[in-house]
Design an enzyme around this catalytic site. Structure first.
Site, PDB file in Angstrom:
ATOM      1  N   ILE A 293       0.837  -1.204   0.000  1.00  0.00           N
ATOM      2  CA  ILE A 293       0.000   0.000   0.000  1.00  0.00           C
ATOM      3  C   ILE A 293       0.870   1.251   0.000  1.00  0.00           C
ATOM      4  O   ILE A 293       0.535   2.258  -0.635  1.00  0.00           O
ATOM      5  CB  ILE A 293      -0.981  -0.007   1.197  1.00  0.00           C
ATOM      6  N   ALA A 294       2.020   1.207   0.689  1.00  0.00           N
ATOM      7  CA  ALA A 294       2.927   2.352   0.695  1.00  0.00           C
ATOM      8  C   ALA A 294       3.491   2.598  -0.697  1.00  0.00           C
ATOM      9  O   ALA A 294       3.649   3.748  -1.123  1.00  0.00           O
ATOM     10  CB  ALA A 294       4.063   2.130   1.689  1.00  0.00           C
TER      11      ALA A 294
ATOM     12  N   SER B   7      12.135   1.430   7.555  1.00  0.00           N
ATOM     13  CA  SER B   7      11.772   0.052   7.818  1.00  0.00           C
ATOM     14  C   SER B   7      12.728  -0.487   8.861  1.00  0.00           C
ATOM     15  O   SER B   7      13.870  -0.015   8.977  1.00  0.00           O
ATOM     16  CB  SER B   7      11.864  -0.798   6.544  1.00  0.00           C
ATOM     17  N   ARG B   8      12.284  -1.483   9.625  1.00  0.00           N
ATOM     18  CA  ARG B   8      13.182  -2.095  10.593  1.00  0.00           C
ATOM     19  C   ARG B   8      14.356  -2.764   9.895  1.00  0.00           C
ATOM     20  O   ARG B   8      15.428  -2.918  10.491  1.00  0.00           O
ATOM     21  CB  ARG B   8      12.414  -3.118  11.431  1.00  0.00           C
TER      22      ARG B   8
ATOM     23  N   HIS C 237       0.033   0.659  14.182  1.00  0.00           N
ATOM     24  CA  HIS C 237      -0.423   2.023  13.897  1.00  0.00           C
ATOM     25  C   HIS C 237      -0.258   2.952  15.099  1.00  0.00           C
ATOM     26  O   HIS C 237       0.188   4.089  14.947  1.00  0.00           O
ATOM     27  CB  HIS C 237      -1.877   2.014  13.432  1.00  0.00           C
TER      28      HIS C 237
ATOM     29  N   LYS D 151      -5.832   3.146   7.344  1.00  0.00           N
ATOM     30  CA  LYS D 151      -7.000   2.612   8.039  1.00  0.00           C
ATOM     31  C   LYS D 151      -6.706   1.163   8.444  1.00  0.00           C
ATOM     32  O   LYS D 151      -5.942   0.474   7.765  1.00  0.00           O
ATOM     33  CB  LYS D 151      -8.252   2.736   7.154  1.00  0.00           C
TER      34      LYS D 151
ATOM     35  N   ASP E 211      -9.692  -4.739   8.470  1.00  0.00           N
ATOM     36  CA  ASP E 211      -9.002  -4.540   7.202  1.00  0.00           C
ATOM     37  C   ASP E 211      -9.916  -4.052   6.089  1.00  0.00           C
ATOM     38  O   ASP E 211      -9.624  -3.061   5.411  1.00  0.00           O
ATOM     39  CB  ASP E 211      -8.302  -5.820   6.768  1.00  0.00           C
TER      40      ASP E 211
END
Length: 348
Positions: free
Chosen positions: A30-31, A51-52, A94, A112, A193
């Site tokens: 989605i990013a 990101s980790r 989130h 969302k 979701d």
């Protein structure tokens, strides 16, 4: 007799307005779609990603034309080159990721659902208010042109008093496969979701409910499979919203009033056309200039930039109270689900 007339869409323009420099936490699908939509259709720019795992951030940066990659979300949020942070991590991340951005004094757009519980949504809203920044749920459908036209029609009484609404958002999933949709630790299930879209639509057209009842099923591990939810507002307006991971539905939203009705002709989640029926006849609203599918993610970014430019600290179209109300519906639905034996998979 002439057909019903439509007001103009009043969404924020994709180009020519205020611009922000965006950072992204969570370089997933989605990013990537969000970043590509911004770069293709707006003047907004994603300038950093975190990101980790640094290799994931670096790969995302290469693939989507982003300047900087971080392996620490806090460091990215603290960067003076970032104005706003887009949180695109799994649902259960989130809250902490939004709080990280807010603590750095950055505006935040949170995928969302805003959070997994009402209490966590309140924490985000309170932190943003204390920091003086804008926090907004990425309920992108609300910012699409067709939604702004529907909102104006309802406000103008085009179909009279709204009395009933329906929405269905269901996509079949293979729940035997690993992934966030089947992982309770990541907030897996239909309600958070995809159900959020159905609950948003009925709330959008009827107002916040004061009564909620539901039926449906959930696995013993807490991954909900399907739900049908009936709501009623203080004015007595009824709505039904259904969601499922076991079947795929057309994704149609309807609104019935005392003097007419509205019905989406395309999936309600994405840029859509819709049909308006009144005593004057039936007319279809459509705009071929609107980007299709997830390209429409660009509209919410342009909207957020316009809100920041106006000094707003809550979205006037879908604010923290709206996000909180949707989560209250999800919590009520979850409490009513029946635990089913086994771990069924949807047909593909």
């Amino acid at each position: 007799m002439p057909a019903p007339a439509f007001p103009s869409a009043d969404n924020a323009p994709l180009r020519g307005g205020p611009t922000l420099r965006w950072g992204v936490i969570g370089p997933g699908e989605i990013a990537g779609d969000f970043t590509d939509a911004l770069h293709r259709h707006t003047d907004q720019r994603v300038v950093a990603v975190a990101s980790r795992r640094r290799e994931h951030a670096e790969a995302f940066a290469r693939d989507h034309g982003v300047d900087r990659a971080f392996d620490d979300a806090e460091a990215m949020a603290a960067s003076p080159d970032v104005d706003v942070v887009y949180v695109a991590t799994p649902h259960t991340r989130h809250l902490p990721d939004a709080l990280t951005a807010i603590a750095a004094g950055k505006h935040v757009l949170v995928e969302k659902p805003l959070a997994t519980t009402v209490a966590d949504a309140d924490r985000i809203a309170e932190a943003a208010a204390a920091a003086g920044v804008l926090a907004m749920e990425a309920l992108w459908t609300r910012y699409l042109p067709h939604s702004t036209v529907i909102a104006r029609l309802l406000a103008d009484g085009a179909i009279g008093d709204v009395r009933l609404a329906t929405a269905d958002v269901a996509w079949a999933n293979d729940l035997s496969a690993p992934g966030r949709m089947s992982d309770p630790a990541l907030g897996g299930g239909a309600l958070l979701d995809i159900g959020v879209y159905a609950f948003w639509f009925t709330q959008f057209v009827t107002g916040h409910p004061v009564e909620r009842s539901a039926t449906g099923s959930t696995r013993a591990d807490g991954v909900d499979l399907d739900a049908a939810v009936v709501t009623r507002t203080a004015e007595g307006v009824l709505a039904t919203a259904v969601t499922s991971l076991l079947a795929t539905s057309p994704g149609i939203g309807t609104v019935a009033g005392s003097d007419g009705s509205l019905r989406t002709l395309d999936h309600l989640v994405f840029p859509a056309s819709f049909e308006l029926t009144t005593g004057r006849g039936t007319a279809v609203w459509s705009d071929p200039a609107v980007p299709t599918g997830r390209e429409g993610l660009a509209y919410q970014a342009a909207a957020l930039a316009s809100f920041v430019d106006r000094g707003l600290r809550d979205s006037p179209l879908h604010g923290m109270a709206d996000s909180r109300s949707i989560l209250a519906t999800i919590e009520a639905a979850r409490a009513s689900l029946t635990v089913v034996d086994g771990r069924p998979s949807a047909a593909r």
